[in-house]
Design an enzyme around this catalytic site. Structure first.
Site, PDB file in Angstrom:
ATOM      1  N   TYR A  44       0.794  -1.231   0.000  1.00  0.00           N
ATOM      2  CA  TYR A  44       0.000   0.000   0.000  1.00  0.00           C
ATOM      3  C   TYR A  44       0.827   1.282   0.000  1.00  0.00           C
ATOM      4  O   TYR A  44       0.260   2.375  -0.006  1.00  0.00           O
ATOM      5  CB  TYR A  44      -0.954  -0.005   1.205  1.00  0.00           C
ATOM      6  CG  TYR A  44      -1.830  -1.232   1.243  1.00  0.00           C
ATOM      7  CD1 TYR A  44      -2.660  -1.544   0.166  1.00  0.00           C
ATOM      8  CD2 TYR A  44      -1.813  -2.100   2.326  1.00  0.00           C
ATOM      9  CE1 TYR A  44      -3.457  -2.679   0.181  1.00  0.00           C
ATOM     10  CE2 TYR A  44      -2.609  -3.239   2.359  1.00  0.00           C
ATOM     11  CZ  TYR A  44      -3.422  -3.522   1.278  1.00  0.00           C
ATOM     12  OH  TYR A  44      -4.207  -4.644   1.295  1.00  0.00           O
ATOM     13  N   ASN A  80     -13.093   2.370  -3.079  1.00  0.00           N
ATOM     14  CA  ASN A  80     -12.169   1.322  -2.655  1.00  0.00           C
ATOM     15  C   ASN A  80     -12.812   0.740  -1.406  1.00  0.00           C
ATOM     16  O   ASN A  80     -12.779   1.358  -0.335  1.00  0.00           O
ATOM     17  CB  ASN A  80     -10.775   1.881  -2.337  1.00  0.00           C
ATOM     18  CG  ASN A  80      -9.808   0.767  -1.946  1.00  0.00           C
ATOM     19  OD1 ASN A  80     -10.209  -0.388  -1.774  1.00  0.00           O
ATOM     20  ND2 ASN A  80      -8.540   1.098  -1.791  1.00  0.00           N
ATOM     21  N   HIS A 114     -14.490  -8.122  -1.543  1.00  0.00           N
ATOM     22  CA  HIS A 114     -14.451  -9.545  -1.842  1.00  0.00           C
ATOM     23  C   HIS A 114     -15.663 -10.328  -1.327  1.00  0.00           C
ATOM     24  O   HIS A 114     -15.826 -11.483  -1.676  1.00  0.00           O
ATOM     25  CB  HIS A 114     -13.144 -10.139  -1.296  1.00  0.00           C
ATOM     26  CG  HIS A 114     -11.937  -9.304  -1.643  1.00  0.00           C
ATOM     27  ND1 HIS A 114     -11.587  -9.019  -2.951  1.00  0.00           N
ATOM     28  CD2 HIS A 114     -11.035  -8.636  -0.863  1.00  0.00           C
ATOM     29  CE1 HIS A 114     -10.501  -8.236  -2.954  1.00  0.00           C
ATOM     30  NE2 HIS A 114     -10.152  -7.991  -1.699  1.00  0.00           N
ATOM     31  N   ASP A 153     -25.313  -4.485  -3.262  1.00  0.00           N
ATOM     32  CA  ASP A 153     -26.750  -4.228  -3.474  1.00  0.00           C
ATOM     33  C   ASP A 153     -27.077  -2.750  -3.318  1.00  0.00           C
ATOM     34  O   ASP A 153     -27.879  -2.202  -4.081  1.00  0.00           O
ATOM     35  CB  ASP A 153     -27.592  -5.045  -2.475  1.00  0.00           C
ATOM     36  CG  ASP A 153     -27.769  -6.491  -2.907  1.00  0.00           C
ATOM     37  OD1 ASP A 153     -27.334  -6.847  -4.021  1.00  0.00           O
ATOM     38  OD2 ASP A 153     -28.344  -7.272  -2.116  1.00  0.00           O
ATOM     39  N   HIS A 207      -8.286  -0.014  -6.335  1.00  0.00           N
ATOM     40  CA  HIS A 207      -7.466  -0.644  -5.289  1.00  0.00           C
ATOM     41  C   HIS A 207      -6.037  -0.148  -5.434  1.00  0.00           C
ATOM     42  O   HIS A 207      -5.513  -0.058  -6.556  1.00  0.00           O
ATOM     43  CB  HIS A 207      -7.470  -2.170  -5.424  1.00  0.00           C
ATOM     44  CG  HIS A 207      -8.836  -2.745  -5.278  1.00  0.00           C
ATOM     45  ND1 HIS A 207      -9.455  -2.866  -4.062  1.00  0.00           N
ATOM     46  CD2 HIS A 207      -9.720  -3.175  -6.211  1.00  0.00           C
ATOM     47  CE1 HIS A 207     -10.669  -3.376  -4.253  1.00  0.00           C
ATOM     48  NE2 HIS A 207     -10.855  -3.561  -5.544  1.00  0.00           N
ATOM     49  N   MET A 208      -5.406   0.115  -4.317  1.00  0.00           N
ATOM     50  CA  MET A 208      -3.994   0.536  -4.321  1.00  0.00           C
ATOM     51  C   MET A 208      -3.124  -0.605  -4.839  1.00  0.00           C
ATOM     52  O   MET A 208      -2.234  -0.402  -5.652  1.00  0.00           O
ATOM     53  CB  MET A 208      -3.554   0.875  -2.898  1.00  0.00           C
ATOM     54  CG  MET A 208      -4.266   2.064  -2.302  1.00  0.00           C
ATOM     55  SD  MET A 208      -3.500   3.607  -2.785  1.00  0.00           S
ATOM     56  CE  MET A 208      -2.371   3.794  -1.406  1.00  0.00           C
ATOM     57  N   SER A 209      -3.359  -1.824  -4.332  1.00  0.00           N
ATOM     58  CA  SER A 209      -2.494  -2.961  -4.676  1.00  0.00           C
ATOM     59  C   SER A 209      -3.044  -3.691  -5.904  1.00  0.00           C
ATOM     60  O   SER A 209      -4.209  -3.512  -6.277  1.00  0.00           O
ATOM     61  CB  SER A 209      -2.406  -3.927  -3.489  1.00  0.00           C
ATOM     62  OG  SER A 209      -3.673  -4.495  -3.221  1.00  0.00           O
ATOM     63  N   ARG A 257      -8.577 -12.403  -2.890  1.00  0.00           N
ATOM     64  CA  ARG A 257      -8.638 -11.019  -3.383  1.00  0.00           C
ATOM     65  C   ARG A 257      -8.916 -10.949  -4.885  1.00  0.00           C
ATOM     66  O   ARG A 257      -9.106  -9.879  -5.454  1.00  0.00           O
ATOM     67  CB  ARG A 257      -7.324 -10.286  -3.091  1.00  0.00           C
ATOM     68  CG  ARG A 257      -7.033 -10.141  -1.623  1.00  0.00           C
ATOM     69  CD  ARG A 257      -5.800  -9.306  -1.382  1.00  0.00           C
ATOM     70  NE  ARG A 257      -5.184  -9.628  -0.104  1.00  0.00           N
ATOM     71  CZ  ARG A 257      -5.551  -9.112   1.066  1.00  0.00           C
ATOM     72  NH1 ARG A 257      -6.519  -8.217   1.129  1.00  0.00           N
ATOM     73  NH2 ARG A 257      -4.958  -9.484   2.184  1.00  0.00           N
TER      74      ARG A 257
HETATM   75  C1  DQA Z   1      -7.301  -3.053  -1.125  1.00  0.00           C
HETATM   76  C2  DQA Z   1      -7.162  -4.527  -1.496  1.00  0.00           C
HETATM   77  C3  DQA Z   1      -8.051  -5.396  -0.622  1.00  0.00           C
HETATM   78  O1  DQA Z   1      -7.883  -6.772  -0.963  1.00  0.00           O
HETATM   79  C4  DQA Z   1      -7.663  -5.217   0.837  1.00  0.00           C
HETATM   80  O2  DQA Z   1      -8.525  -5.981   1.665  1.00  0.00           O
HETATM   81  C5  DQA Z   1      -7.617  -3.793   1.262  1.00  0.00           C
HETATM   82  C6  DQA Z   1      -7.037  -2.803   0.349  1.00  0.00           C
HETATM   83  C7  DQA Z   1      -6.339  -2.150  -1.937  1.00  0.00           C
HETATM   84  O3  DQA Z   1      -6.553  -0.943  -1.945  1.00  0.00           O
HETATM   85  O4  DQA Z   1      -5.376  -2.650  -2.520  1.00  0.00           O
HETATM   86  O5  DQA Z   1      -7.973  -3.453   2.384  1.00  0.00           O
HETATM   87  O6  DQA Z   1      -8.628  -2.641  -1.435  1.00  0.00           O
END
Ligand code: DQA
Length: 150
Positions: free
Chosen positions: A22, A74, A80, A87, A100-102, A111
């Site tokens: 992150y 995000n 997940h 909904d 998502h950052m990652s 994930r």
């Molecule tokens: C995340 C990726 C998710 O899998 C994880 O649970 C996060 C951060 C991301 O920004 O990469 O909390 O959403």
């Protein structure tokens, strides 16, 4: 044009949490970067973060009665498995962009699935803060194009 930026569970810990995935930017840094980008693009934005699933659902419900033109989300780990957030977002007819950052696809199998993907116009992952910036730009472009959303 007004963009709602939603940050889910544990994202208040950006900057103190697993920097290999992150980075070191805090949530405040991310929001500041988006505010700068919003000014550049001549739109307004509001950022909201919560660690409570029901609070996130209620924030989305409030957006139904607001002048929100697009959502950037995000949802953290809720991505997940939270059908409740999926909904709620599905009721909002404005464009929704998942970020998502990652690079979630290069990580653990749980994930790889997003229950939000079906109700989002698209997703951006793996670019750190840039995921948010690209997602924000996409949300603005989609809102401006006025394309009907699922
Ligand atoms: C995340 C990726 C998710 O899998 C994880 O649970 C996060 C951060 C991301 O920004 O990469 O909390 O959403």
């Amino acid at each position: 044009m007004h963009i709602l930026v939603l940050h889910g569970v544990n994202l208040n810990l950006f900057g103190r949490r697993d920097p290999t995935h992150y980075g070191t930017a805090t949530l405040e840094d991310i929001n500041r970067r988006l505010e700068t980008l919003a000014r550049e693009l001549n739109v307004t934005m509001e950022a909201f973060q919560t660690n409570f699933e029901g609070a996130m659902v209620e924030r989305v419900h409030r957006a139904l009665d607001e002048d929100v033109n697009a959502v950037v989300i995000n949802a953290g780990a809720w991505t997940h498995y939270s059908y409740a957030i999926a909904d709620a977002l599905a009721v909002l007819t404005v464009p929704k962009v998942e970020v998502h950052m990652s690079n979630v696809h290069a990580r653990e199998a749980f994930r790889h699935e997003s229950v939000l993907a079906k109700i989002c116009a698209g997703s951006v992952c793996g670019f750190g803060i840039m995921s948010y910036e690209l997602g924000f730009r996409a949300a603005c472009a989609l809102a401006a194009a006025n394309i009907p959303q699922k």
